[in-house]
Design a protein around this motif. Structure first.
Motif, PDB file in Angstrom:
ATOM      1  N   GLU A  28      47.343  45.684  41.887  1.00  0.00           N
ATOM      2  CA  GLU A  28      45.934  45.692  41.502  1.00  0.00           C
ATOM      3  C   GLU A  28      45.637  44.777  40.324  1.00  0.00           C
ATOM      4  O   GLU A  28      44.588  44.898  39.696  1.00  0.00           O
ATOM      5  CB  GLU A  28      45.497  47.121  41.159  1.00  0.00           C
ATOM      6  CG  GLU A  28      45.567  48.094  42.330  1.00  0.00           C
ATOM      7  CD  GLU A  28      45.105  49.483  41.965  1.00  0.00           C
ATOM      8  OE1 GLU A  28      45.877  50.183  41.261  1.00  0.00           O
ATOM      9  OE2 GLU A  28      43.984  49.867  42.347  1.00  0.00           O
ATOM     10  N   GLY A  29      46.539  43.860  40.022  1.00  0.00           N
ATOM     11  CA  GLY A  29      46.330  42.955  38.901  1.00  0.00           C
ATOM     12  C   GLY A  29      45.175  41.997  39.125  1.00  0.00           C
ATOM     13  O   GLY A  29      44.676  41.828  40.243  1.00  0.00           O
ATOM     14  N   ALA A  30      44.755  41.325  38.041  1.00  0.00           N
ATOM     15  CA  ALA A  30      43.618  40.408  38.111  1.00  0.00           C
ATOM     16  C   ALA A  30      43.885  39.232  39.039  1.00  0.00           C
ATOM     17  O   ALA A  30      42.956  38.641  39.595  1.00  0.00           O
ATOM     18  CB  ALA A  30      43.271  39.910  36.710  1.00  0.00           C
ATOM     19  N   ASP A  31      45.166  38.884  39.211  1.00  0.00           N
ATOM     20  CA  ASP A  31      45.523  37.760  40.073  1.00  0.00           C
ATOM     21  C   ASP A  31      45.932  38.226  41.474  1.00  0.00           C
ATOM     22  O   ASP A  31      46.635  37.525  42.192  1.00  0.00           O
ATOM     23  CB  ASP A  31      46.659  36.957  39.448  1.00  0.00           C
ATOM     24  CG  ASP A  31      47.919  37.801  39.236  1.00  0.00           C
ATOM     25  OD1 ASP A  31      47.821  39.051  39.278  1.00  0.00           O
ATOM     26  OD2 ASP A  31      48.999  37.213  39.029  1.00  0.00           O
ATOM     27  N   ARG A  32      45.478  39.413  41.860  1.00  0.00           N
ATOM     28  CA  ARG A  32      45.855  40.002  43.147  1.00  0.00           C
ATOM     29  C   ARG A  32      45.595  39.056  44.311  1.00  0.00           C
ATOM     30  O   ARG A  32      46.479  38.788  45.129  1.00  0.00           O
ATOM     31  CB  ARG A  32      45.090  41.311  43.359  1.00  0.00           C
ATOM     32  CG  ARG A  32      45.291  41.949  44.733  1.00  0.00           C
ATOM     33  CD  ARG A  32      44.442  43.213  44.871  1.00  0.00           C
ATOM     34  NE  ARG A  32      44.649  43.838  46.165  1.00  0.00           N
ATOM     35  CZ  ARG A  32      44.003  43.505  47.270  1.00  0.00           C
ATOM     36  NH1 ARG A  32      43.097  42.523  47.225  1.00  0.00           N
ATOM     37  NH2 ARG A  32      44.247  44.118  48.411  1.00  0.00           N
ATOM     38  N   LEU A  33      44.376  38.544  44.422  1.00  0.00           N
ATOM     39  CA  LEU A  33      44.016  37.702  45.557  1.00  0.00           C
ATOM     40  C   LEU A  33      44.862  36.438  45.598  1.00  0.00           C
ATOM     41  O   LEU A  33      45.336  36.033  46.670  1.00  0.00           O
ATOM     42  CB  LEU A  33      42.531  37.348  45.499  1.00  0.00           C
ATOM     43  CG  LEU A  33      42.009  36.508  46.674  1.00  0.00           C
ATOM     44  CD1 LEU A  33      42.229  37.243  47.996  1.00  0.00           C
ATOM     45  CD2 LEU A  33      40.526  36.188  46.485  1.00  0.00           C
TER      46      LEU A  33
END
Length: 253
Positions: A28-33
């Motif tokens: 679920e980190g900010a760089d997930r995508l």
């Protein structure tokens, strides 16, 4: 919204090597995508088993390929065959499929077989609550709205049944049709009528007039248009509406 959510879930299933320490489906980190896209492109292709209509799911697959540069290999069949293939392959130690898209009852069976992966996605917030299961292993990607449909050249509007009991009237003898695997529809009808009453009513209908059993909702809807099944009890309303818009002699209610 639906396409965006579906594409995100596809990426989540694909990216097996995107995150070193955390299961990519749960990351679920900010760089997930960005991580999911990188992992998906590393794999290079996605194997999808689906029971969705070819035109509908084809548009989703095309959008996915164009946006992410990952080829979608699609195998399409009825929901029960999609389930059967996924389970059979897993029991044989063959894990070809990446994503399964089919009806809710079959998806829940995959959960019970412990073949599904929990996925966390920010796009789940875009969905209606009923589309999300507590275990988080699958989400609803479509709503199947069951409807009765009739051939407007063979059935007069004033003769349409006002209740299920009306289907036992002699005018419907040899004119009724149903899809073979609509257990979810029947469960909903019995929930509304009560099981004992529902069983009695449908036994009376079958005894009096018979019900033609066909496999495939698209086929059943097309048989209404051709007149082979003047009144079908379990078509998807959107397909009847599509054919009606094309000028076919069909109406639904």
């Amino acid at each position: 919204m639906l396409v965006r959510t579906f594409l995100a879930l596809l990426l989540g299933a694909l990216a097996t090597g995107a995150v070193a320490q955390v299961n990519p489906a749960l990351y679920e980190g900010a760089d997930r995508l960005e991580r999911l896209i990188a992992g998906a492109k590393k794999d290079g292709e996605l194997n999808l088993y689906t029971s969705a209509q070819a035109d509908d799911i084809g548009a989703v697959a095309k959008a996915f390929e164009q946006k992410y540069g990952v080829k979608v290999n699609m195998w399409r069949a009825g929901s029960e065959k999609v389930l059967q293939r996924a389970v059979t392959e897993a029991r044989g130690g063959r894990f070809t499929v990446d994503v399964v898209e089919t009806n809710g009852p079959e998806m829940e069976m995959l959960h019970r077989e412990q073949l599904a992966q929990r996925v966390k996605s920010p796009h789940l917030a875009d969905l209606i609550p009923a589309a999300i299961r507590p275990h988080g292993e699958w989400v609803g990607t479509r709503l199947n709205v069951f409807a009765l449909a009739y051939n407007t050249r063979l059935v007069r509007k004033q003769d349409l049944p006002k209740s299920y009991e009306d289907l036992a009237h002699p005018r419907w003898k040899g004119k009724l049709g149903i899809e073979a695997d609509d257990a979810d529809w029947l469960a909903g009808v019995f929930a509304q009528l009560g099981e004992a009453r529902g069983v009695r009513i449908f036994r009376e209908i079958v005894a009096a007039n018979g019900i033609s059993v066909r496999r495939g909702h698209t086929l059943l809807t097309q048989l209404v248009v051709s007149g082979e099944v003047p009144l079908a009890l379990t078509v998807y309303n959107y397909k009847a509406e599509q054919l009606k818009a094309q000028g076919a002699p069909i109406e639904w209610f």
